[in-house]
Design a protein around this motif. Structure first.
Motif: not given
Length: 194
Positions: A23-24, A145-147, A157-158, A183-189
């Protein structure tokens, strides 16, 4: 859909037997979503030209389905030549769609029917990088993308992108994106929240 098997391109021949779009991915492609809605709602099987219209709608859905699958692989002209090569085109598609599998140079070359040395040399010549580097880039694209876009737990994820070791994934991600996965996930969130 009917096609002339003798006239199909190496890209078409390299496609997997089945493509799955969640769906995504459908939501990220508005035109694809509209075409799928049209297929579901369309029912004029008795009217003139209905069969031809249905065929064209399915062809459009097929082409639109390929776009998210091949995203990022055709942004360089050399990639077009690589996709025209029967074995290298198949390898590129495998790496773009089956990146979570435990590929090695040996297993990839065997999968596409080439010797290991010929595969490595042809891939580097046509794609401009080694097969391992390209596979890593595919894995890093999907992990980013997943993060950024999903709620998949960081620890999952790994494995989702083909790494057996969380440490190996962490090191590869940091090298590729210059920051650790968390950190990548935190920045995007925070960008989405702000």
């Amino acid at each position: 859909m009917h096609y002339d098997a003798s006239a199909t391109s190496s890209l078409y021949q390299a496609l997997p037997w089945m493509m799955v779009l969640d769906e995504r991915r459908i939501a990220a492609e508005p035109m694809l979503r509209e075409v799928i809605d049209l297929i579901v709602a369309h029912d004029d099987s008795g009217s003139p030209g209905a069969q031809l219209i249905t065929l064209r709608v399915f062809e459009m859905a097929f082409v639109l389905s390929l776009r998210p699958m091949l995203e990022g692989t055709l942004d360089r002209p050399v990639a077009v030549a690589a996709f025209q090569h029967p074995e290298i085109g198949k390898a590129l598609l495998i790496m773009s769609t089956r990146f979570a599998e435990p590929w090695t140079l040996e297993s990839l070359s065997r999968e596409v029917g080439m010797s290991r040395s010929a595969f490595a040399a042809s891939f580097r010549k046509l794609v401009g990088e080694a097969p391992a580097a390209h596979l890593t880039a595919c894995r890093m694209r999907e992990s980013a993308r997943l993060l950024a876009e999903s709620s998949v737990p960081l620890g999952a994820v790994p494995e989702r992108v083909g790494y057996k070791s969380a440490v190996g994934f962490h090191l590869a991600f940091r090298k590729h994106h210059s920051i650790p996965p968390g950190e990548y996930r935190q920045r995007h969130r925070s960008q989405l929240a702000g």
